[in-house]
Motif scaffolding. Structure first.
Motif, short mmCIF file in Angstrom:
data_model
loop_
_atom_site.label_atom_id
_atom_site.label_comp_id
_atom_site.label_asym_id
_atom_site.label_seq_id
_atom_site.Cartn_x
_atom_site.Cartn_y
_atom_site.Cartn_z
N GLY A 198 74.23 40.00 8.54
CA GLY A 198 75.18 38.91 8.57
C GLY A 198 74.45 37.76 8.14
O GLY A 198 74.95 36.65 8.41
N LEU A 199 73.85 37.67 6.98
CA LEU A 199 73.21 36.69 6.34
C LEU A 199 73.83 36.22 5.11
O LEU A 199 74.43 37.01 4.51
N TRP A 200 73.41 34.92 4.66
CA TRP A 200 74.02 34.44 3.71
C TRP A 200 73.16 33.25 3.20
O TRP A 200 72.22 32.67 3.90
N LYS A 203 67.81 43.69 16.01
CA LYS A 203 67.96 42.34 16.70
C LYS A 203 68.78 41.38 16.08
O LYS A 203 69.72 40.92 16.77
N ILE A 204 68.50 41.24 14.83
CA ILE A 204 69.24 40.20 14.12
C ILE A 204 70.59 40.75 13.98
O ILE A 204 71.73 39.89 14.30
N ALA A 251 71.10 31.38 15.97
CA ALA A 251 70.18 30.86 14.64
C ALA A 251 68.64 30.65 15.02
O ALA A 251 67.93 30.96 14.22
N THR A 252 68.64 29.99 16.25
CA THR A 252 67.18 29.55 16.75
C THR A 252 66.40 31.06 16.72
O THR A 252 65.10 30.85 16.61
N THR A 253 67.10 31.87 17.30
CA THR A 253 66.49 33.36 17.65
C THR A 253 66.18 33.93 16.37
O THR A 253 64.97 34.39 16.13
N ILE A 254 67.07 33.90 15.44
CA ILE A 254 66.63 34.85 14.10
C ILE A 254 65.71 33.99 13.11
O ILE A 254 65.05 34.87 12.38
N GLN A 255 65.88 32.72 12.97
CA GLN A 255 64.86 32.13 12.04
C GLN A 255 63.49 32.66 12.11
O GLN A 255 62.92 32.77 11.04
N PRO A 256 62.87 32.59 13.36
CA PRO A 256 61.36 32.86 13.23
C PRO A 256 61.09 34.46 12.68
O PRO A 256 60.07 34.77 11.94
N LEU A 257 62.38 35.33 13.00
CA LEU A 257 62.16 36.53 12.54
C LEU A 257 62.33 36.85 10.95
O LEU A 257 61.79 37.64 10.24
N LEU A 258 63.00 35.96 10.35
CA LEU A 258 63.33 36.05 9.02
C LEU A 258 62.01 35.45 8.18
O LEU A 258 62.04 35.63 6.88
N ALA A 259 61.33 34.49 8.90
CA ALA A 259 60.21 33.83 8.52
C ALA A 259 59.02 34.81 7.99
O ALA A 259 58.02 34.53 7.36
N GLN A 260 59.14 36.08 8.45
CA GLN A 260 57.90 36.92 8.30
C GLN A 260 58.59 38.32 7.83
O GLN A 260 59.68 38.60 7.88
N PRO A 261 57.74 39.39 7.25
CA PRO A 261 58.45 40.69 6.89
C PRO A 261 59.06 41.43 8.02
O PRO A 261 58.55 41.44 9.18
#
Length: 469
Positions: free
Chosen positions: A246-248, A78-79, A60-70
């Motif tokens: 795998g997002l919700w 990666k996600i 979760a810590t890894t993917i959150q910064p990726l989801l904050a940008q296009p």
């Protein structure tokens, strides 16, 4: 009376056998390091087996910064590799295979029997310890077979990771393409609506024929339907990508770039794709492991078709009326009166030949798949480049010339609008051609490293051809 040292020899033998049979143990990572190396070697991405809350928090810590940008396509992959739940479930097969491997390296538990028989004043006590000696004799072969099954499980896990990465790239390019089409069709619909309103006003005052008015109304009706279909496609493709990631919840509001990546200046130079596929494809490697494992299994079947149950036991009898003790051993051996093991051997041989032919078929299909993937890659590149360098610039040049004539009052506004109808087809075609190229690029990479995507050459169109009459 004291027992001599010789009487303890069977006990030492028993302890040694039990020690050797119980030394196999589970590894710390469950063999996942091999999956990580194979995946990174082929697609340059990390994979992680989430087995604890700490692992989940790390993901979760890894993917959150990726989801904050296009999202870029690499970020999306990666996600998916970290967060796709189906992929995580497939990793559990590693644990199952490793457990079978460890079990094959351990003896079955010995059996101990105790009997007490009373005959009048006499009491007879029997004690026996039965050891599965045949399991000990076949343990090296059985362990070797399970080792190959475990290696196959590692290859399958890596192949699943590659398949998820390929499906994610496919869904990503389709989602971005669908979003881009919606934006363009929204602009076209607004323009067509303005043209239809103008046509109605001019027809009302007698400055426009009913035929031309109907044409403008028809064009507006067509693009309205096309916009609705494009919006429907956008939702479907985005949700497909969301599932792979795998997002919700709030994470489903991720952003995508406004347009697809640009077409490369030249197609990628690739050597002998068939040779690379034979060397790198995981399904080919799995077929080789299966053949080797079945060969070992066939040898084991032949070795044990007669003596498939052999137990050795230590016995000790004691009678309360006698000061002496009786020691000895017993052997239990299956007598091949009815089943001589021929059917089991024939079955193993049939399974082996079946695997041989399936492996040969797989090699033939893999060569064909990679040739098709490469041809698709080159043709989609040429088509996308033709749209970029020829069709779209020509349509723009025509539009510019028409605008000059309109400004010079040489043509009317509806002639200008009619020309815009022809541009819709070319622009949508250019978007789809670029999308198809990137999907074909991903399919070619997958065909060289794992089983190629089914139907990679079948591309869904986001728009239908519109009349330019």
């Amino acid at each position: 009376m004291p027992l001599s040292f010789v009487s303890f020899r069977p006990l030492f033998l028993t302890a040694s056998v039990l020690f050797l049979g119980g030394c196999a143990s589970l590894s710390q990572d469950g063999g996942f390091s091999s999956v990580q190396s194979m995946t990174k070697e082929r697609i340059g991405q990390e994979v992680k087996w989430v087995k604890s809350d700490a692992d989940a928090n790390s993901v979760a810590t890894t993917i959150q910064p990726l989801l904050a940008q296009p999202l870029s396509v690499d970020d999306a992959v990666k996600i998916a590799l970290l967060n796709n739940k189906g992929l995580q479930a497939s990793y559990s097969e590693l644990g199952i295979a490793e457990a079978n491997l460890v079990q094959a390296g351990r003896l079955k538990n010995p059996s101990f029997t105790f009997g007490r028989l009373r005959r009048g004043d006499d009491i007879e006590i029997d004690r026996s310890l039965m050891l599965p000696v045949m399991s000990l004799l076949t343990m090296p072969i059985a362990s070797k077979i399970e080792r190959r099954y475990f290696e196959q499980a590692q290859l399958r896990a890596a192949a699943e990771a590659l398949a998820v990465a390929d499906a994610t790239r496919h869904a990503y390019f389709s989602a971005v393409s669908a979003q881009e089409t919606v934006k363009y069709m929204t602009q076209v619909t607004a323009s067509a609506e303005g043209g239809a309103q103008l046509a109605n006003k001019m027809a009302a005052v007698g400055n426009w024929s009913k035929l031309e008015q109907a044409r403008q109304q028809s064009f507006y009706a067509d693009v309205t339907v096309q916009l609705a279909r494009a919006e429907q496609m956008q939702v479907a493709e985005r949700e497909k990508l969301t599932r792979l990631l795998g997002l919700w919840g709030s994470n489903t509001g991720f952003q995508l770039p406004d347009r697809l990546p640009d077409l490369p200046k030249a197609p990628e130079a690739i050597g002998d794709v068939e040779v690379q596929a034979m060397q790198n494809r995981l399904d080919i490697m799995m077929a080789k492991r299966e053949l080797s494992g079945l060969a070992d299994s066939l040898g084991l079947t032949k070795a044990t078709r007669f003596i498939n149950i052999l137990d050795v036991g230590l016995m000790h009898n004691n009678y309360n009326q006698s000061p002496s003790r009786e020691n000895g051993y017993s052997i239990q051996l299956e007598i091949p009166l009815f089943d001589w093991g021929g059917a089991r051997v024939a079955k193993s041989e049939a399974l082996y030949m079946q695997a041989v032919n399936r492996a040969a078929e797989l090699a033939v299909n893999a060569r064909s798949e990679v040739r098709v993937a490469y041809a698709d890659y080159r043709s989609t590149y040429d088509i996308a480049r033709h749209y970029r360098d020829e069709i779209v610039p020509l349509k723009k040049r025509i539009s510019d010339e028409q605008m000059l004539r309109y400004n010079g009052m040489l043509i009317g506004v509806f002639t200008l609008l009619a020309d815009a109808r022809a541009q819709v087809i070319s622009v949508n075609g250019a978007i789809e051609a670029l999308r198809d190229y990137w999907i074909a690029d991903s399919a070619l990479k997958m065909a060289q490293t794992g089983r190629s995507s089914a139907g990679s050459g079948a591309k869904a169109s986001n728009s239908a051809a519109m009349s330019t009459d």
